[in-house]
Design a protein around this motif. Structure first.
Motif, PDB file in Angstrom:
ATOM      1  N   SER A 185      13.023 -13.936  19.399  1.00 25.44           N
ATOM      2  CA  SER A 185      13.918 -15.068  18.691  1.00 25.44           C
ATOM      3  C   SER A 185      14.140 -15.050  17.154  1.00 25.44           C
ATOM      4  CB  SER A 185      13.569 -16.152  19.552  1.00 25.44           C
ATOM      5  OG  SER A 185      12.300 -16.593  18.958  1.00 25.44           O
ATOM      6  N   TRP A 186      13.174 -14.288  16.432  1.00 24.21           N
ATOM      7  CA  TRP A 186      13.417 -14.230  15.079  1.00 24.21           C
ATOM      8  C   TRP A 186      14.486 -13.294  14.704  1.00 24.21           C
ATOM      9  CZ3 TRP A 186      11.286 -17.829  12.261  1.00 24.21           C
ATOM     10  CH2 TRP A 186      10.433 -18.767  12.644  1.00 24.21           C
ATOM     11  N   LEU A 187      15.680 -13.718  14.567  1.00 17.92           N
ATOM     12  CA  LEU A 187      16.877 -12.690  14.256  1.00 17.92           C
ATOM     13  C   LEU A 187      17.512 -13.628  13.381  1.00 17.92           C
ATOM     14  CD1 LEU A 187      17.902 -12.441  18.079  1.00 17.92           C
ATOM     15  CD2 LEU A 187      16.714 -10.647  16.532  1.00 17.92           C
ATOM     16  N   THR A 188      18.139 -12.767  12.415  1.00 18.95           N
ATOM     17  CA  THR A 188      18.895 -13.430  11.356  1.00 18.95           C
ATOM     18  C   THR A 188      20.023 -12.592  10.670  1.00 18.95           C
ATOM     19  OG1 THR A 188      17.136 -14.448  10.095  1.00 18.95           O
ATOM     20  CG2 THR A 188      18.854 -14.352   8.829  1.00 18.95           C
ATOM     21  N   PRO A 189      21.325 -12.871  11.413  1.00 20.63           N
ATOM     22  CA  PRO A 189      22.354 -12.185  10.880  1.00 20.63           C
ATOM     23  C   PRO A 189      22.444 -12.080   9.204  1.00 20.63           C
ATOM     24  CG  PRO A 189      22.959 -14.025  12.348  1.00 20.63           C
ATOM     25  CD  PRO A 189      21.712 -14.279  11.823  1.00 20.63           C
ATOM     26  N   ILE A 190      22.746 -11.002   8.569  1.00 24.04           N
ATOM     27  CA  ILE A 190      22.923 -10.734   7.066  1.00 24.04           C
ATOM     28  C   ILE A 190      24.454 -10.794   6.644  1.00 24.04           C
ATOM     29  CG2 ILE A 190      20.579 -10.082   6.983  1.00 24.04           C
ATOM     30  CD1 ILE A 190      21.549  -7.195   6.639  1.00 24.04           C
ATOM     31  N   ASN A 191      25.298 -10.218   7.627  1.00 21.63           N
ATOM     32  CA  ASN A 191      26.624 -10.325   7.248  1.00 21.63           C
ATOM     33  C   ASN A 191      27.477 -10.548   8.522  1.00 21.63           C
ATOM     34  OD1 ASN A 191      26.806  -7.943   8.709  1.00 21.63           O
ATOM     35  ND2 ASN A 191      26.367  -6.450   6.787  1.00 21.63           N
ATOM     36  N   ASN A 192      28.825 -10.287   8.420  1.00 25.90           N
ATOM     37  CA  ASN A 192      29.634 -10.559   9.601  1.00 25.90           C
ATOM     38  C   ASN A 192      30.226  -9.243  10.378  1.00 25.90           C
ATOM     39  OD1 ASN A 192      29.855 -13.414   9.300  1.00 25.90           O
ATOM     40  ND2 ASN A 192      31.482 -13.159   7.653  1.00 25.90           N
ATOM     41  N   LYS A 193      29.254  -8.469   9.903  1.00 23.19           N
ATOM     42  CA  LYS A 193      29.468  -6.714  10.667  1.00 23.19           C
ATOM     43  C   LYS A 193      28.626  -6.736  11.965  1.00 23.19           C
ATOM     44  CE  LYS A 193      31.296  -5.226   6.134  1.00 23.19           C
ATOM     45  NZ  LYS A 193      30.981  -4.177   5.021  1.00 23.19           N
ATOM     46  N   GLY A 194      27.710  -7.539  12.005  1.00 22.35           N
ATOM     47  CA  GLY A 194      26.840  -7.163  13.207  1.00 22.35           C
ATOM     48  C   GLY A 194      25.336  -6.991  12.781  1.00 22.35           C
ATOM     49  N   ASP A 195      25.261  -6.779  11.499  1.00 26.25           N
ATOM     50  CA  ASP A 195      23.888  -6.354  10.979  1.00 26.25           C
ATOM     51  C   ASP A 195      22.888  -7.568  10.950  1.00 26.25           C
ATOM     52  OD1 ASP A 195      24.719  -3.691  10.224  1.00 26.25           O
ATOM     53  OD2 ASP A 195      25.423  -4.460   8.240  1.00 26.25           O
ATOM     54  N   LEU A 196      21.798  -7.185  11.199  1.00 25.16           N
ATOM     55  CA  LEU A 196      20.751  -8.424  11.551  1.00 25.16           C
ATOM     56  C   LEU A 196      19.471  -7.826  10.884  1.00 25.16           C
ATOM     57  CD1 LEU A 196      18.830  -8.192  14.259  1.00 25.16           C
ATOM     58  CD2 LEU A 196      21.336  -8.611  15.221  1.00 25.16           C
TER      59      LEU A 196
END
Length: 130
Positions: free
Chosen positions: A51-62
């Motif tokens: 559950s430790w997920l962080t999106p880093i942009n709006n392109k699907g990178d995390l």
């Protein structure tokens, strides 16, 4: 959520305010969904809850975080180009998600033990399921 509450649960707070144990503060700020992360190296594969997920942009990178001693992390470290699949469980999968998170992939083939179906990239049938 009940294990997040302090021992002072009998306290009366205005407007339904609830006191939370300090060790659970991050769960309130980072309320990411529980996901399933699957990876494979050679003939060995594993699925874990994460559950430790962080999106880093709006392109699907995390960015995701897991203990480096976890079986899945070890499988990823063995890969020349680490790859994984991230699945977001839907309502009705609670029992399966709990089962996945309750056993160790180094000791159990979760796919066989829990009857988890797999598919190849692009929704094709994986060789394992043929």
């Amino acid at each position: 959520w009940s294990n997040m509450l302090t021992k002072q649960d009998n306290k009366t707070f205005p407007n339904g305010v609830v006191e939370v144990n300090k060790q659970f503060y991050s769960r309130l700020v980072y309320c990411n969904p529980v996901c399933l992360l699957t990876t494979q190296h050679a003939d060995e594969s594993n699925v874990m809850t994460i559950s430790w997920l962080t999106p880093i942009n709006n392109k699907g990178d995390l960015i995701c975080s897991m203990n480096k001693r976890r079986h899945t992390a070890l499988l990823l470290q063995k890969q020349e180009e680490p790859r994984f699949v991230l699945n977001i469980p839907v309502k009705g999968m609670e029992s399966q998600v709990t089962s996945i998170g309750s056993c160790h992939g180094s000791k159990t083939n979760k796919f066989q033990e829990l009857g988890i179906q797999t598919c190849a990239a692009g929704w094709g049938v994986s060789e394992r399921d043929e």
